[in-house]
Enzyme design. Structure first.
Site, PDB file in Angstrom:
ATOM      1  N   GLN A 191       0.848  -1.189   0.000  1.00 30.29           N
ATOM      2  CA  GLN A 191       0.000   0.000   0.000  1.00 30.29           C
ATOM      3  C   GLN A 191       0.890   1.248   0.000  1.00 30.29           C
ATOM      4  O   GLN A 191       2.106   1.167   0.195  1.00 30.29           O
ATOM      5  CB  GLN A 191      -0.916  -0.072   1.232  1.00 30.29           C
ATOM      6  CG  GLN A 191      -1.947   1.011   1.354  1.00 30.29           C
ATOM      7  CD  GLN A 191      -1.490   2.134   2.252  1.00 30.29           C
ATOM      8  OE1 GLN A 191      -0.486   2.036   2.943  1.00 30.29           O
ATOM      9  NE2 GLN A 191      -2.221   3.234   2.223  1.00 30.29           N
ATOM     10  N   ASN A 193       1.772   3.653   1.852  1.00 28.03           N
ATOM     11  CA  ASN A 193       2.658   4.005   2.966  1.00 28.03           C
ATOM     12  C   ASN A 193       3.864   3.085   3.106  1.00 28.03           C
ATOM     13  O   ASN A 193       4.739   3.360   3.927  1.00 28.03           O
ATOM     14  CB  ASN A 193       1.893   3.961   4.298  1.00 28.03           C
ATOM     15  CG  ASN A 193       0.825   5.020   4.400  1.00 28.03           C
ATOM     16  OD1 ASN A 193       0.944   6.090   3.814  1.00 28.03           O
ATOM     17  ND2 ASN A 193      -0.233   4.731   5.138  1.00 28.03           N
ATOM     18  N   LYS A 194       3.907   2.018   2.347  1.00 28.01           N
ATOM     19  CA  LYS A 194       4.876   0.969   2.618  1.00 28.01           C
ATOM     20  C   LYS A 194       6.207   1.214   1.900  1.00 28.01           C
ATOM     21  O   LYS A 194       6.320   2.041   1.001  1.00 28.01           O
ATOM     22  CB  LYS A 194       4.306  -0.384   2.221  1.00 28.01           C
ATOM     23  CG  LYS A 194       2.979  -0.696   2.902  1.00 28.01           C
ATOM     24  CD  LYS A 194       3.058  -0.547   4.426  1.00 28.01           C
ATOM     25  CE  LYS A 194       1.787  -0.991   5.122  1.00 28.01           C
ATOM     26  NZ  LYS A 194       0.655  -0.053   4.963  1.00 28.01           N
ATOM     27  N   ASN A 195       7.233   0.443   2.327  1.00 27.01           N
ATOM     28  CA  ASN A 195       8.603   0.682   1.858  1.00 27.01           C
ATOM     29  C   ASN A 195       8.747   0.556   0.346  1.00 27.01           C
ATOM     30  O   ASN A 195       9.544   1.263  -0.266  1.00 27.01           O
ATOM     31  CB  ASN A 195       9.567  -0.274   2.560  1.00 27.01           C
ATOM     32  CG  ASN A 195       9.663  -0.001   4.051  1.00 27.01           C
ATOM     33  OD1 ASN A 195       9.106   0.980   4.553  1.00 27.01           O
ATOM     34  ND2 ASN A 195      10.363  -0.858   4.774  1.00 27.01           N
TER      35      ASN A 195
END
Length: 418
Positions: A191, A193-195
């Site tokens: 998603q 927000n992920k790395n």
């Protein structure tokens, strides 16, 4: 909101690395007119390539790309066979999807306290294992694992399934071993927000062929697939009920390019975080979250615990006024009590034991009567309650400049002196 120029870029790590590779991969898929991973006029097989690379990096036999981390959690619960009469132990610092996966499977979530790593406390885990415990969902929160080695050993000794949630820690490791390689299964989220990201997406990994085939069935239409991409109904053991959580070739194309950049993304975040942390050393009445293996930290969050609630709120207020914020839609430099559904007692559906239907399940299922006395209200986890009450958090984007790091540190030191 600060009236000064925000010092921190938005907290969406992978997006800063979008480039020619992502564009070219997406163009490949569009030009091929083959957006469905299993068949089309000219398959590019990005999902299959992504799965191969992901499994290789983790040293796992199988990887399955899905359409979200939330779906991945539900698929993992289905694969290990969690259901009514079972409980799954998971930490109170988590994400709402973790609890939802257990509840939707018809099982009971049981909360485990955290320690100063802000991850599951292995001692509280041992205390809470009971006759109905079937699995442990270990959440590697805020970019770094806690005592994953001890928890894996506890699960082995008690013959419990261990599922790792690596959604916030993709690219992290523990003494050189990647997160996602310790449990029977592990899940990842892609998603925004992920790395690494494609806006949405997820991954399920394991080493056991049966778990893998069950995961494939659950993520699709209830059956595995043949090599030709058709539903495989040949084995009655894998006649299940699926949820249509397949990963599209468009998402897989972006993720295939992003995955090759993951080491760079996490390396840049780790450098920025630990440079800032070094400059914040010596601020009175503050301790950093304990990171057992700093080299394995993926770097997206910096957590500070203050001597009391008043100090925590005061430092947040003063530093935000000095510009330690992101833009108008970012969430940064906040008291951790404001961290929404990451805190167990902020989840109203959990506290109120809400059901998706009038039947009231799983809470009133006769097979779950053992959990009738379980509470999820604030006060259930005293260590977490205390730590969250007096801690604040900074999200660390990988493009945080040395100049911004210096200004952020100066703002904190000035606030502490004030």
């Amino acid at each position: 909101m600060s009236d000064q120029t925000p010092l921190i870029p938005y907290e969406w790590p992978g997006t800063y690395y979008f480039g020619e590779e992502e564009y070219a991969a997406v163009k490949d898929v569009l030009d091929s007119r083959s957006l469905f991973r299993f068949y089309g006029p000219n398959l590019q097989e990005y999902a299959k390539r992504l799965e191969k690379d992901f499994a290789t990096r983790l040293g796992r036999k199988y990887a399955l790309a899905v359409n979200s981390g939330t779906a991945a959690l539900g698929i993992a619960m289905g694969a290990i066979g969690v259901g009514p009469g079972d409980e799954v132990l998971l930490p109170g610092y988590l994400w709402v999807s973790c609890v939802a996966a257990v509840v939707r499977a018809g099982a009971i979530p049981r909360l485990v306290d955290i320690d100063d790593t802000f991850c599951m406390d292995p001692e509280d885990l041992k205390r809470k294992i009971g006759p109905h415990t079937r699995a442990v969902l270990l959440v590697h929160m805020s970019g770094a694992p806690g005592a994953v080695d001890k928890i894996a050993q506890i699960c082995r000794e008690n013959k419990l399934f261990l599922v790792e949630d690596c959604a916030q820690a993709n690219g992290a490791s523990f003494h050189g071993k990647p997160v996602g390689s310790f449990g029977d299964m592990a899940i990842f989220s892609f998603q925004l927000n992920k790395n690494m990201t494609a806006g949405e997406g997820g991954m399920v990994v394991c080493d056991d062929l049966k778990l893998n085939r069950r995961a494939w069935a659950f993520h699709d239409l209830g059956y595995p697939r043949t090599d030709e991409g058709r539903l495989d109904v040949s084995d009655p053991e894998f006649h299940l009920w699926g949820q249509g959580a397949r990963c599209s070739e468009l998402s897989a194309a972006v993720l295939y390019a992003q995955h090759k950049k993951l080491g760079r993304i996490t390396g840049d975040m780790r450098r920025a975080k630990w440079a800032l942390r070094a400059k914040l050393e010596g601020i009175p009445d503050m301790k950093f979250r304990r990171i057992i293996d700093p080299a394995g930290d993926s770097g997206p969050f910096l957590i500070m615990t203050w001597k009391d609630r008043e100090t925590c709120l005061g430092m947040v207020e003063k530093t935000r006024a000095a510009g330690v914020v992101t833009g108008p839609i970012g969430v940064n430099n906040i008291p951790m009590t404001n961290w929404g559904m990451h805190i167990y007692y902020n989840n109203g559906s959990l506290v109120g034991k809400t059901s998706n239907s009038a039947a009231g399940r799983p809470w009133n299922d006769p097979l779950n009567a053992f959990a009738s006395g379980y509470s999820y209200a604030k006060g259930t986890l005293p260590v977490l309650d205390d730590l969250i009450w007096r801690s604040s958090m900074l999200s660390i984007p990988p493009v945080l400049s040395d100049e911004a790091i210096g200004k952020i540190a100066a703002a904190f030191h000035a606030a502490a002196k004030a």
